[in-house]
Design a protein around this motif. Structure first.
Motif, PDB file in Angstrom:
ATOM      1  N   LEU A 102       0.870  -1.184   0.000  1.00 22.11           N
ATOM      2  CA  LEU A 102       0.000   0.000   0.000  1.00 22.11           C
ATOM      3  C   LEU A 102       0.898   1.222   0.000  1.00 22.11           C
ATOM      4  N   SER A 103       0.825   1.984  -1.080  1.00 18.56           N
ATOM      5  CA  SER A 103       1.745   3.107  -1.245  1.00 18.56           C
ATOM      6  C   SER A 103       1.338   4.316  -0.425  1.00 18.56           C
ATOM      7  N   GLU A 104       2.327   5.116  -0.070  1.00 19.84           N
ATOM      8  CA  GLU A 104       2.026   6.379   0.624  1.00 19.84           C
ATOM      9  C   GLU A 104       1.522   7.421  -0.370  1.00 19.84           C
ATOM     10  N   ARG A 106      -0.929   8.226  -2.478  1.00 20.18           N
ATOM     11  CA  ARG A 106      -2.279   7.760  -2.762  1.00 20.18           C
ATOM     12  C   ARG A 106      -2.732   8.117  -4.173  1.00 20.18           C
ATOM     13  N   GLY A 111      -1.816   4.916  -5.700  1.00 21.64           N
ATOM     14  CA  GLY A 111      -2.781   4.072  -5.004  1.00 21.64           C
ATOM     15  C   GLY A 111      -4.121   3.908  -5.682  1.00 21.64           C
ATOM     16  N   GLN A 113      -8.123   7.034   1.362  1.00 23.89           N
ATOM     17  CA  GLN A 113      -7.117   6.185   2.001  1.00 23.89           C
ATOM     18  C   GLN A 113      -7.729   4.849   2.417  1.00 23.89           C
ATOM     19  N   SER A 123      -7.997   2.654  -0.532  1.00 18.96           N
ATOM     20  CA  SER A 123      -6.688   2.066  -0.873  1.00 18.96           C
ATOM     21  C   SER A 123      -6.381   0.865  -0.003  1.00 18.96           C
ATOM     22  N   SER A 154      -5.691  -3.113  -1.259  1.00 20.26           N
ATOM     23  CA  SER A 154      -4.543  -4.003  -1.025  1.00 20.26           C
ATOM     24  C   SER A 154      -4.976  -5.252  -0.296  1.00 20.26           C
ATOM     25  N   VAL A 194      -0.562   3.669 -11.370  1.00 17.13           N
ATOM     26  CA  VAL A 194      -1.487   2.944 -10.507  1.00 17.13           C
ATOM     27  C   VAL A 194      -1.704   1.543 -11.075  1.00 17.13           C
ATOM     28  N   TYR A 211       1.342  -0.708 -10.362  1.00 16.67           N
ATOM     29  CA  TYR A 211       1.390  -1.128  -8.961  1.00 16.67           C
ATOM     30  C   TYR A 211       0.258  -2.086  -8.620  1.00 16.67           C
ATOM     31  N   SER A 212      -0.802  -2.075  -9.432  1.00 15.19           N
ATOM     32  CA  SER A 212      -1.912  -2.992  -9.194  1.00 15.19           C
ATOM     33  C   SER A 212      -1.684  -4.323  -9.901  1.00 15.19           C
TER      34      SER A 212
END
Ligand SMILES: Nc1ncnc2c1ncn2[C@@H]1O[C@H](COP(=O)(O)OP(=O)(O)OP(=O)(O)O)[C@@H](O)[C@H]1O
Ligand SMILES: [Mg+2]
Lengths: 500, 326
Positions: A335-337, A339, A343, A404, A407, A411, B211, B214-215
């Protein structure tokens, strides 16, 4: 009217397609004051300041600035009046470099030509004032999230503002940067600049603000002097009831190792010789200053950054992870910071965002089973209390904190065994934070192992079984038990202790 | 102000192209009494089906954040070679009803396969070579045309078959075969876009590549496939175009198709920046273009001016798009 009042609002209200998200906001802000706004995710904080900066027009109400009523039709009107905002979501153009972004729409000219040198010089000055080491000519997409945040701050400071609005500027910053920012805010204050400060970090609000307004569901609950209200009370009036204990009891992890990293280095040199292990059901914290390489390490683990040498061993077997798809296959979710950058898709609705990496579990034959998608999404919405007009809302219409939560659900939906969470509670209100902590705790009890990267010290200390401290791409210490405290972490993070 | 709020309530994003369609439809039916005749409407549909089919594939490419300028030249090259293969297959199979059908099947397969290959070439250069789609397809636009000219000696590829035109000229249940295929493929592509993983992935990539990556989406592969898809649609379209005339010109066969296909997609509401779009919109966009042409013809407007009108419609469509995104 009192001469000392720089901004006054009367009965401000805002509706989005018939839904009222802000109602009857009346405030008077004194010149030179730092005015805090707090409230749960979706309470209407950003909406309110977007009205003050001409991004949204209010459905009802009036705004008085410097004693005169003003109409803010566009952001330019606000800027001309001297109202400048550091927005919650970055507003930087990735393809341009730092100084071009800082002077976008505000270019320095010499006759008809751009005065490039002057802009670079000014940018360097601003960045030096913020004590950040970013070249003025670096491209934005090469910067880390914290660096982008600092550029966003510098951009606002490039204007001569009378009213500076800061919407959650510290979510990705560590204590060092926050102190620098607060120093600058105090300087501005002494020069008579008025500020509005929005944050979920209540201790910061108490520290820097003179008064604080609490919003709940679009209603103004109270305005207090920060001297007369403590964090507990702030939290209480935010959520409308007592906030119970924030952190759950720590659970002792199992003995067996699920992830073992040996001498990992990345090709780009951000990660140097990193070794650590993660036990089953453990919450392993990663602490460090901005730029310590924690996000870069996570990106190396999931194959976004190329690995130079070193081993990644999962449950006793070495794997060569070349991309996020490989990582997912091995049960690693990240889970990336960042967003909005990495994200979520802002033009996708909630279900399509959540199921994006796990779509293969929602197929019937070759077709997507949308009913199943919606049912699963409804569960997540309930579980995380995601506030949205409807299931089909596009993410751009959700508040930052609710994005958030989406997101996080996204994940989780991949069913990871190893879950790397970069800033799990970025922009999340105290109550939801607590829920997320308890949730992570539940996760590890079902055997999932978590790596938590966080710039919030309390989070690292309150949540993690062990803490890895990084500095300049290397591990300077792995702390356990009573060694997990603020002092030890700072010592290792700054290089006063441990091998740097 | 009830009327104003009503206008505000209409979702332009969804129905903008449909509204334009209805308006133009009404204007046309008043402008000329012939417009509403069944034969005229079927004609319009047949005319738009060639570029309409290509526009279906183009929708995927544009949603994925790309563009394909080479489709017109590709049509000439693919059509030309499929005619050559039809002629040699007829020599090979000999004369007779079934023999000729066999030869036609070969030509159709060659056309589609060649289209897919030409599209794949674009796709490889764009994803593996990391060159901007605009540049790659501008290059292949020149390459495919020049190959067509070279192979056809700058003349016309002519088929020796008497039956081949049946495909492009024929009717099924009173509706021209290309129109059936256009609508059939539209339904298929609509399903792919809205109900399959592939459709979801191409939208995600157009919306934000990072995105998507990363997905765990194989970004390059998904983008590559979109160029193959548009190649396949070119192959199908080439079959109908060549069979209608029983020939194709190497100099101007398919010329300007890229403009019409891209215009149909844009008028249909797919943003040039990608990330979203509908097949339904593209079909409407293609038909709008056809109706405008038809109306101008019937009103006796000089064919040289038709491009001007088309251009204004495209720019107008984008203008409306920008309005609604604000
Ligand atoms: N453009 C929009 N269209 C529709 N609804 C919106 C829009 N912007 C915000 N909202 C809704 O308004 C409410 C308030 O959102 P806002 O962004 O002001 O919350 P916030 O207090 O800043 O929350 P956070 O702490 O999560 O940033 C939310 O319920 C959100 O879904
Ligand atoms: Mg907000």
């Amino acid at each position: 009217m009192d001469n000392n009042i720089i901004l006054k609002t009367k009965g401000i209200a805002k509706e989005f397609s018939g839904v009222r998200v802000l109602n009857n906001i009346n405030i008077e802000i004194k010149s030179g004051e730092i005015f805090g706004i707090i409230g749960e995710n979706g309470a209407g904080k950003s909406t309110f300041v977007k009205i003050l900066t001409g991004i949204y027009t209010p459905t009802e109400g009036r705004i008085y600035f410097n004693g005169k009523e003003i109409q803010l039709e566009t952001p330019l009107d606000a800027r001309k009046a001297g109202i400048i905002m550091i927005p919650q979501e970055f507003n930087l153009i990735n393809d341009l470099n730092v100084y071009e972004n800082i002077f976008l729409g505000n270019e320095k000219k010499r006759r008809v030509f751009l005065n490039r040198n002057e802009m670079i010089r000014r940018t360097e000055e601003l960045l030096a004032g913020l004590k950040v080491n970013i070249p003025a000519t670096a491209r934005i997409d090469k910067l880390s999230v914290a660096q982008k945040q600092m550029v966003e701050i510098a951009k606002a400071l490039a204007f001569d503002s009378k009213l500076l609005i800061l919407d959650e500027p510290t979510t990705v910053l560590t204590r060092r940067e926050i102190d620098i920012l607060f120093g600058i805010m105090r300087q501005l204050k002494s020069r008579g600049v008025t500020m509005i400060y929005i944050s979920h970090k209540l201790s910061e609000v108490k520290e820097i603000c003179d008064r604080v307004m609490v919003l709940r569901d679009g209603e103004m609950i109270t305005i207090e002097d920060t001297d007369n209200i403590d964090e507990k009370e702030m939290a209480r009036s935010m959520i409308g009831r007592e906030l119970s204990q924030i952190f759950p009891e720590k659970v002792v992890p199992k003995e067996n190792t699920v992830l073992q990293v040996e001498n990992l280095s990345s090709v780009d040199g951000f990660i140097k010789d990193v070794s650590f292990d993660l036990k089953e059901g453990e919450i392993l914290g990663f602490a460090g200053l901005v730029g310590a390489g924690r996000t870069e390490l996570a990106e190396t683990l999931i194959g976004i950054r190329k690995k130079k040498h070193g081993k990644i061993i999962i449950k006793g077997k070495e794997y060569n992870i070349k991309n996020p798809a490989d990582a997912l296959k091995r049960g690693i979710a990240y889970l990336s910071e960042d967003r909005q950058g990495i994200g979520i898709l802002t033009n996708f609705d909630i279900p399509s965002n959540i199921t994006l990496p796990s779509l293969k579990h929602y197929l019937r034959g070759i077709l997507i089973n949308k009913r199943k998608e919606h049912e699963k999404t409804a569960q997540y919405i309930k579980r995380f209390d995601i506030k949205a007009a409807s299931l089909k809302s596009k993410l751009e219409y959700l508040s930052g904190g609710n994005q958030q939560k989406v997101s996080l659900a996204k994940s989780l939906d991949t069913g990871p065994e190893i879950f790397i969470i970069d800033e799990p509670t970025r922009g999340i209100d105290v109550n939801a934070k607590r829920e997320i902590y308890f949730f992570i705790n539940e996760l590890v009890q079902t055997g999932i192992s978590c790596i938590v990267i966080s710039s919030e010290m309390e989070e690292i200390i309150g949540l993690c079984n062990r803490v890895v401290v990084m500095r300049e791409g290397k591990i300077t210490g792995i702390l356990e038990g009573e060694h997990i405290n603020e002092e030890e972490i700072m010592f290792h993070a700054t290089g006063l202790k441990g091998v740097a | 102000m009830p009327s104003k709020s009503l206008i505000k309530k209409i979702d332009f994003e969804k129905y903008g192209s449909l509204i334009a369609f209805v308006v133009i439809f009404i204007i046309s039916s008043f402008a000329s009494p012939y417009f509403l005749q069944l034969q005229n409407i079927l004609n319009i549909l047949r005319q738009v089906s060639y570029t309409g089919i290509i526009a279906l594939g183009m929708t995927f490419v544009i949603i994925g954040g790309g563009i394909d300028l080479s489709v017109g030249s590709m049509t000439a090259l693919v059509g030309g070679i499929s005619i050559l293969s039809l002629n040699s297959a007829m020599n090979f199979f000999g004369y007779g009803y079934w023999n000729e059908i066999m030869a036609i099947i070969v030509a159709v397969i060659v056309s589609i396969a060649l289209g897919a290959a030409a599209g794949a070439l674009n796709g490889v250069a764009i994803t593996k070579g990391r060159i901007a789609p605009f540049i790659v397809t501008l290059g292949t636009m020149a390459i495919y045309r020049s190959l067509a000219l070279y192979i056809g000696k700058a003349g016309v590829f002519r088929s020796n078959s008497y039956m081949y035109p049946e495909l492009g000229m024929g009717y099924f249940l009173g509706v021209p075969i290309p129109v059936w295929v256009f609508f059939g493929m539209a339904v298929l592509f609509h399903i792919i876009l809205n109900w399959t993983r592939y459709g979801r992935y191409i939208c995600a990539i157009g919306s934000n590549q990072k995105v998507a990556r990363y997905s765990a989406i194989k970004v390059n592969f998904v983008r590559f496939i979109s160029y193959v898809m548009v190649g396949v649609t070119v192959g199908v379209s080439a079959v109908f175009l060549t069979s209608r005339l029983n020939s194709i010109s190497s100099t101007n066969g398919g010329s300007g198709y890229e403009l019409d296909a891209i215009a149909a997609v844009i008028i249909g509401g797919t943003p040039m920046t990608g990330g979203s779009g509908t097949i339904f919109g593209t079909v409407i966009g293609a038909i709008i273009l056809g109706m405008i042409n038809n109306m101008l013809n019937m009103l006796g407007v000089s064919p040289y001016l038709q491009g001007t009108v088309k251009g204004i419609v495209i720019i107008g469509a984008v203008l409306i798009q920008r309005k609604r995104s604000q």
